[in-house]
Write an enzyme that holds these catalytic residues in place. Structure first.
Site, PDB file in Angstrom:
ATOM      1  N   SER A 186       0.860  -1.191   0.000  1.00 14.29           N
ATOM      2  CA  SER A 186       0.000   0.000   0.000  1.00 14.29           C
ATOM      3  C   SER A 186       0.887   1.228   0.000  1.00 14.29           C
ATOM      4  O   SER A 186       2.047   1.176   0.456  1.00 14.29           O
ATOM      5  CB  SER A 186      -0.889  -0.002   1.247  1.00 14.29           C
ATOM      6  OG  SER A 186      -1.524   1.244   1.440  1.00 14.29           O
ATOM      7  N   LYS A 239       2.105  -3.067   6.212  1.00 14.10           N
ATOM      8  CA  LYS A 239       2.301  -2.838   4.788  1.00 14.10           C
ATOM      9  C   LYS A 239       3.748  -2.428   4.483  1.00 14.10           C
ATOM     10  O   LYS A 239       4.274  -2.739   3.409  1.00 14.10           O
ATOM     11  CB  LYS A 239       1.310  -1.787   4.278  1.00 14.10           C
ATOM     12  CG  LYS A 239      -0.125  -2.295   4.252  1.00 14.10           C
ATOM     13  CD  LYS A 239      -0.245  -3.540   3.396  1.00 14.10           C
ATOM     14  CE  LYS A 239      -1.617  -4.120   3.338  1.00 14.10           C
ATOM     15  NZ  LYS A 239      -1.713  -5.327   2.488  1.00 14.10           N
ATOM     16  N   TYR A 267      -1.547  -1.362  10.920  1.00 13.45           N
ATOM     17  CA  TYR A 267      -1.784  -1.610   9.495  1.00 13.45           C
ATOM     18  C   TYR A 267      -0.642  -1.043   8.642  1.00 13.45           C
ATOM     19  O   TYR A 267      -0.086  -1.737   7.779  1.00 13.45           O
ATOM     20  CB  TYR A 267      -3.112  -0.999   9.056  1.00 13.45           C
ATOM     21  CG  TYR A 267      -3.320  -1.050   7.567  1.00 13.45           C
ATOM     22  CD1 TYR A 267      -3.698  -2.239   6.951  1.00 13.45           C
ATOM     23  CD2 TYR A 267      -3.116   0.075   6.770  1.00 13.45           C
ATOM     24  CE1 TYR A 267      -3.866  -2.308   5.578  1.00 13.45           C
ATOM     25  CE2 TYR A 267      -3.283   0.013   5.396  1.00 13.45           C
ATOM     26  CZ  TYR A 267      -3.660  -1.173   4.804  1.00 13.45           C
ATOM     27  OH  TYR A 267      -3.813  -1.235   3.440  1.00 13.45           O
TER      28      TYR A 267
END
Length: 273
Positions: free
Chosen positions: A142, A159, A155
């Protein structure tokens, strides 16, 4: 003979559209997700692909081992898209509860899916690809990997792990016949933001890219053997380029504005910054 691709997280969103790209280019498929794969399987088979659907909970070691056994049974694979991922948002240090932070279980489940299962499946499948001297691997990261992620701290870190992992593997495998490409999408119009409970954030309420277009760009980069693809709008590419020159504290402050709970325009809890 038709080639074979494996796609994780393939029931909806980017994963489904990645599988669809493979099907459109005469790949057969093994798809997996921890939910009903029937609709995705039917859509992909309508494109002429033979599709094996395997429901698997990638938080569980034994289910990943069973999935790998199904991959081996399906035959030599030509492409592997490690796309499965989950999100969670909220202030990390606050107690969990309605409208507050994710529980510790949610955060650890995120690590299990986004990090542990990524390493587990890659460690099982990559030796097979190296042994056959050919293969293409896509790892979905991401643009969040390029910046600290306040209110998405776990999160964003997961990533960043995926991005670094992919680039490290690519260098290790440069003479093996196996290429590794990392996908860096920005916000995409999928169920991700609802599942991560980010509908009340500027990021969750803002404009999003088409998952079909993101998957097309990812597929083309994978087939070309590129090291990475910043997919979606040109804004994502500008963002990733600019962030190379910004201090971490500046990037963190910018992300905080987008990810703070209640920051969506018109939300009653919206703060001014």
């Amino acid at each position: 003979m038709r080639r074979l691709a494996v796609v994780t997280g393939a029931s909806t969103g980017i994963g489904f559209h990645l599988a669809r790209q493979f099907a459109l280019h005469e790949f057969d498929l093994l798809i997996t997700a921890n939910e009903d794969l029937g609709p995705a399987q039917a859509d992909l088979e309508a494109l002429g692909a033979r599709v094996t659907a395997v429901r698997a909970d990638l938080r569980q070691y034994d289910e990943i081992e069973d999935l790998y056994a199904r991959i081996r049974a399906a035959g030599p694979i030509d492409a592997l898209a490690l796309n499965a991922g989950v999100g969670a948002s909220g202030p990390f240090a606050e107690g969990s509860g309605p409208g507050t932070a994710p529980s510790l279980t949610q955060e650890l489940d995120l690590v299990a899916v986004n990090v542990t299962s990524l390493v587990h499946l890659a460690r099982r499948v990559l030796p097979d690809l190296v042994g056959q001297g050919a293969g293409k691997v896509l790892i979905t990261s991401s643009v969040a990997a390029t910046q600290p992620g306040p209110y998405e701290a776990v999160y964003a870190a997961s990533k960043a792990f995926g991005h670094s992992f992919a680039q490290g593997l690519r260098t290790e495998l440069k003479d093996s016949g196996v290429s590794v490409t990392v996908l860096l999408p920005g916000p995409v119009a999928t169920s991700f933001f609802d599942r991560a409970e980010m509908g009340d954030t500027r990021l969750g309420a803002g404009p999003k890219d088409d998952p079909q277009e993101v998957a097309r760009q990812a597929y083309e980069a994978l087939m070309a053997g590129k090291d990475q693809v910043v997919a979606g709008s040109v804004v994502n590419q500008v963002l990733v380029t600019a962030e190379r020159f910004l201090p971490e504290r500046v990037k963190a402050a910018a992300h905080q504005i987008l990810s703070r709970p209640g920051s969506a325009p018109g939300h009653p809890d919206k703060e001014g910054s």
